[in-house]
Design a protein around this motif. Sequence first.
Motif, PDB file in Angstrom:
ATOM      1  N   ALA A 239       0.786  -1.179   0.019  1.00 22.11           N
ATOM      2  CA  ALA A 239       0.138  -0.089  -0.008  1.00 22.11           C
ATOM      3  C   ALA A 239       0.891   1.281  -0.052  1.00 22.11           C
ATOM      4  CB  ALA A 239      -1.046   0.094   1.164  1.00 22.11           C
ATOM      5  N   ASP A 240       0.464   2.422  -1.021  1.00 26.81           N
ATOM      6  CA  ASP A 240       1.001   3.502  -0.874  1.00 26.81           C
ATOM      7  C   ASP A 240       0.039   4.748  -0.478  1.00 26.81           C
ATOM      8  OD1 ASP A 240      -0.651   3.720  -3.236  1.00 26.81           O
ATOM      9  OD2 ASP A 240       1.327   3.875  -4.588  1.00 26.81           O
TER      10      ASP A 240
ATOM     11  N   TYR B 113      -1.312  -9.702  13.018  1.00 28.21           N
ATOM     12  CA  TYR B 113      -1.144  -8.697  13.730  1.00 28.21           C
ATOM     13  C   TYR B 113      -0.148  -7.801  12.828  1.00 28.21           C
ATOM     14  CZ  TYR B 113      -2.463 -10.391  18.325  1.00 28.21           C
ATOM     15  OH  TYR B 113      -3.308 -10.821  19.518  1.00 28.21           O
ATOM     16  N   ALA B 114      -0.156  -6.321  13.293  1.00 34.40           N
ATOM     17  CA  ALA B 114       0.339  -5.210  12.213  1.00 34.40           C
ATOM     18  C   ALA B 114       1.802  -5.247  12.190  1.00 34.40           C
ATOM     19  CB  ALA B 114      -0.287  -4.111  12.859  1.00 34.40           C
ATOM     20  N   TRP B 115       2.557  -6.107  13.056  1.00 30.84           N
ATOM     21  CA  TRP B 115       3.978  -5.915  12.634  1.00 30.84           C
ATOM     22  C   TRP B 115       4.400  -7.030  11.628  1.00 30.84           C
ATOM     23  CZ3 TRP B 115       2.618 -10.174  16.346  1.00 30.84           C
ATOM     24  CH2 TRP B 115       3.420 -11.402  16.407  1.00 30.84           C
TER      25      TRP B 115
ATOM     26  N   LEU C  79       5.943   3.238   1.031  1.00 35.18           N
ATOM     27  CA  LEU C  79       5.251   1.923   0.714  1.00 35.18           C
ATOM     28  C   LEU C  79       5.371   1.039   1.908  1.00 35.18           C
ATOM     29  CD1 LEU C  79       3.785   0.370  -1.657  1.00 35.18           C
ATOM     30  CD2 LEU C  79       6.239  -0.862  -1.965  1.00 35.18           C
ATOM     31  N   ARG C  80       4.016   0.225   2.289  1.00 35.70           N
ATOM     32  CA  ARG C  80       4.262  -0.908   3.388  1.00 35.70           C
ATOM     33  C   ARG C  80       3.400  -1.814   3.007  1.00 35.70           C
ATOM     34  NH1 ARG C  80       1.565   1.059   8.983  1.00 35.70           N
ATOM     35  NH2 ARG C  80       2.192  -0.977   9.273  1.00 35.70           N
ATOM     36  N   MET C  81       3.838  -3.028   3.464  1.00 30.76           N
ATOM     37  CA  MET C  81       3.003  -4.246   3.420  1.00 30.76           C
ATOM     38  C   MET C  81       1.729  -4.235   4.463  1.00 30.76           C
ATOM     39  SD  MET C  81       2.647  -7.352   2.115  1.00 30.76           S
ATOM     40  CE  MET C  81       4.384  -7.914   1.497  1.00 30.76           C
ATOM     41  N   VAL C  82       0.490  -4.690   3.734  1.00 28.13           N
ATOM     42  CA  VAL C  82      -0.853  -4.754   4.628  1.00 28.13           C
ATOM     43  C   VAL C  82      -1.254  -6.237   4.554  1.00 28.13           C
ATOM     44  CG1 VAL C  82      -3.093  -3.892   4.988  1.00 28.13           C
ATOM     45  CG2 VAL C  82      -1.329  -2.448   4.247  1.00 28.13           C
ATOM     46  N   VAL C  83      -1.227  -6.618   5.712  1.00 32.69           N
ATOM     47  CA  VAL C  83      -1.645  -8.083   5.666  1.00 32.69           C
ATOM     48  C   VAL C  83      -2.704  -7.980   6.833  1.00 32.69           C
ATOM     49  CG1 VAL C  83      -1.138 -10.577   6.252  1.00 32.69           C
ATOM     50  CG2 VAL C  83       0.749  -8.951   5.422  1.00 32.69           C
TER      51      VAL C  83
ATOM     52  N   TRP D 234       7.853   0.552   5.265  1.00 35.23           N
ATOM     53  CA  TRP D 234       9.042   1.258   4.652  1.00 35.23           C
ATOM     54  C   TRP D 234       9.791  -0.065   3.915  1.00 35.23           C
ATOM     55  CZ3 TRP D 234      10.367   2.692   9.937  1.00 35.23           C
ATOM     56  CH2 TRP D 234       9.554   3.655  10.323  1.00 35.23           C
ATOM     57  N   ILE D 235       8.932  -0.879   3.290  1.00 37.66           N
ATOM     58  CA  ILE D 235       9.266  -2.074   2.671  1.00 37.66           C
ATOM     59  C   ILE D 235      10.100  -1.784   1.558  1.00 37.66           C
ATOM     60  CG2 ILE D 235       7.219  -2.436   1.163  1.00 37.66           C
ATOM     61  CD1 ILE D 235       7.717  -5.619   2.369  1.00 37.66           C
TER      62      ILE D 235
END
Length: 200
Positions: A136-137, A160-162, A152-156, A167-168
Amino acid sequence: MRRVTQRKRLEREHRNAGRLPPGQSLTLKWPVLHVGRIPEFDPATWTLKVGGLVEHPLELTWEDFQALPRVRVQADFHCVTTWSKFDNVWEGVSVRTIVERARPHPEAGFVIQHCDGGYTTNTPLSDLLREDVLLADTHRPEPLTPEHGGPLRMVVPHLYAWKSAKWIRGLEFVDGDRAGYWEERGYHMYGDPVREQRFG
């Protein structure tokens, strides 16, 4: 007082609907938690590297990434520190799109997320292939801010959010589960909020 009442009402509704995992409480804010300093972003030099056990290693520039097909996902977000934020709207690129281009080898059952600053976390590949998992951006509907993982980060959403690393910068496909930053420090290797898998 009105805000507290609204939060409590929503929390009760979500709990009764089965959306609020055990041990979690609803927040209307978005707390900022991360390891290390917030990195600077230069779109001219930024890259996302995809490698390991894949047929086609990738190195995407920011322009390359922005040209990929986009998706929008609405999902809840559960932090291991016990807060949950509901109905987030994310936009970005489905992880499925990246996987289709990289073509992992059959033995590549896990993915290590690599981030600016050296943070890592592990996830089964099958989990990253779920329809609501994305890189996600954008968040509701502004560009993702640096303190929340931008650019940019991963979203799963179902973990849990960790496991939704900020900043992937890389995805490494591997043939065995390997502990990342928090997993090495006692966090659970999988991290399912419904089963309260906070610690290993």
